[in-house]
Design an enzyme around this catalytic site. Structure first.
Site, PDB file in Angstrom:
ATOM      1  N   HIS A   1     -84.219 119.720  40.933  1.00 24.85           N
ATOM      2  CA  HIS A   1     -84.352 119.268  42.311  1.00 24.85           C
ATOM      3  C   HIS A   1     -83.548 120.237  43.164  1.00 24.85           C
ATOM      4  CE1 HIS A   1     -85.859 115.293  41.023  1.00 24.85           C
ATOM      5  NE2 HIS A   1     -84.923 115.295  40.102  1.00 24.85           N
TER       6      HIS A   1
ATOM      7  N   CYS B   1     -89.051 117.084  37.442  1.00 29.98           N
ATOM      8  CA  CYS B   1     -88.380 115.958  36.784  1.00 29.98           C
ATOM      9  C   CYS B   1     -89.339 114.845  36.333  1.00 29.98           C
ATOM     10  CB  CYS B   1     -87.270 115.430  37.697  1.00 29.98           C
ATOM     11  SG  CYS B   1     -85.998 114.540  36.787  1.00 29.98           S
TER      12      CYS B   1
ATOM     13  N   ARG C   1     -76.773 110.182  31.386  1.00 31.44           N
ATOM     14  CA  ARG C   1     -77.612 110.950  32.308  1.00 31.44           C
ATOM     15  C   ARG C   1     -77.071 112.371  32.383  1.00 31.44           C
ATOM     16  NH1 ARG C   1     -81.350 108.042  34.861  1.00 31.44           N
ATOM     17  NH2 ARG C   1     -81.842 109.723  36.288  1.00 31.44           N
TER      18      ARG C   1
END
Ligand code: GLN
Length: 249
Positions: free
Chosen positions: A199, A102, A136
Site C-alpha cells: 500500500h 494486498c 500481522r
C-alpha cells in the site's frame, strides 16, 4: 512537466478500478488517480471506470487496478469475483496490465485461508496461495524489483503467501516482511499482472511502476511500441522515495 495537453488523436485508455467500495484501504485509490494523471501528462485521454459487485463489466479495458481490504471485504466480493473470473483471465491472457494490492492480490491467487480457518477462493491468475499467520506483518517496506529498482511502500496483512512455479516475485525484500516474512519474496507477476502487498499508495512514490503499467495499457489499446512518453518531472516523487526508504520499519 512539459506539454500536458491531452492528445485528441488518442483513443481513451480504459482504466478500471475493481471493487472500490469493499477493497480500497490505506490509500489504494491513489494508484488509480496516479495512473489517470500520468496518462494525461503523457498526452492520453482516460476513461475512468469502476466496478462493484453486481455491476456489468465493460466490454473492453486497457488497465485494471484493485486494492486491499479487510477479510470481511474479501468475503463480500468473493462470489462476484468468481463470476467475473473468466473475463479477467481473458484480459490477463490478452496482456491487459493489472495492479492488485494486498487483499485482491491474495484473491488473484488460488485462495486465502483466514485466521478463522475459512477458505476464500481466489481466481488463480497469479500462482500464489495465502494462509493467515498468527500475527500481522505491518510496517514500511523496501524492495528491489527487476526492471524497477528500489520500490517503497507500506504493508499490513495477516496473510502469508507462497508462490508457485508459474509466478515470479514482484521483488526481493530489503526491509520488511513481504509475502511471508521468511523467503524474502514480495508479490507476484504473471504476464502483465502484478500482485503486491505494498500500500502507500504504491504508485505516487514509484513512478517507474506506474509508467510500466501505462506503457502496457497504451500498447493494449494502440499496438506494440505505441507508447510515446513525455519527459515528466518526478523530483517530488524521488524525494518522497528517499524519505520513505530511510524511515524506520
Ligand atoms: N485481509 C487480508 C490480510 O489481512 C488483506 C489485508 C489487506 O488488504 N490489507 O491478510
Amino acid at each position: 512537466m512539459t506539454d500536458t495537453t491531452p492528445s485528441t488523436a488518442s483513443q481513451p485508455i480504459r482504466l478500471l478500478q475493481l471493487y472500490p467500495r469493499d477493497m480500497n484501504i490505506y490509500g489504494d485509490w491513489g494508484n488509480t488517480l496516479v495512473l489517470k494523471k500520468r496518462l494525461e501528462w503523457h498526452g492520453y485521454d482516460v476513461n475512468l471506470l469502476t466496478y462493484d459487485p453486481g455491476d456489468e463489466l465493460p466490454d473492453e479495458v486497457d488497465l485494471i487496478t484493485g486494492g486491499g481490504g479487510q477479510d470481511s471485504g474479501q468475503e463480500r466480493i468473493k462470489e462476484d469475483l468468481l463470476r467475473i473470473a473468466p473475463t479477467l483471465h481473458r484480459w490477463a491472457d490478452e496482456g491487459v496490465p493489472m495492479l492488485m494490492i494486498c487483499g485482491l492480490y491474495q484473491l488473484f491467487g488460488h485462495k486465502f485461508i483466514t485466521t478463522t480457518g475459512s477458505e476464500i477462493p481466489g481466481i488463480g491468475i497469479l500462482d500464489a496461495t495465502t494462509r493467515a499467520g498468527n500475527g500481522r506483518l505491518i510496517g514500511n517496506i523496501t524492495l528491489q524489483c527487476p526492471g524497477f529498482g528500489m520500490v517503497v511502500g507500506y504493508e499490513n496483512h495477516s496473510g502469508l503467501t507462497t508462490l508457485g512455479p508459474t509466478s515470479k516475485p514482484f521483488g526481493t525484500v530489503s526491509m520488511g516482511d513481504g509475502n511471508n516474512g521468511s523467503d524474502k519474496t514480495e508479490g507476484a507477476r504473471t504476464n502483465n499482472v502484478i500482485g503486491t502487498y505494498l500500500h502507500g499508495s504504491i504508485l505516487p512514490k514509484n513512478p517507474a511502476v506506474a509508467d510500466w503499467l501505462i506503457e502496457k495499457a497504451v500498447e493494449h489499446r494502440m499496438g506494440p511500441g505505441s507508447f510515446t512518453p513525455k519527459n515528466l518531472d518526478d523530483s517530488w516523487a524521488d524525494h518522497a522515495r528517499q524519505v520513505a526508504a530511510n524511515r524506520p520499519r
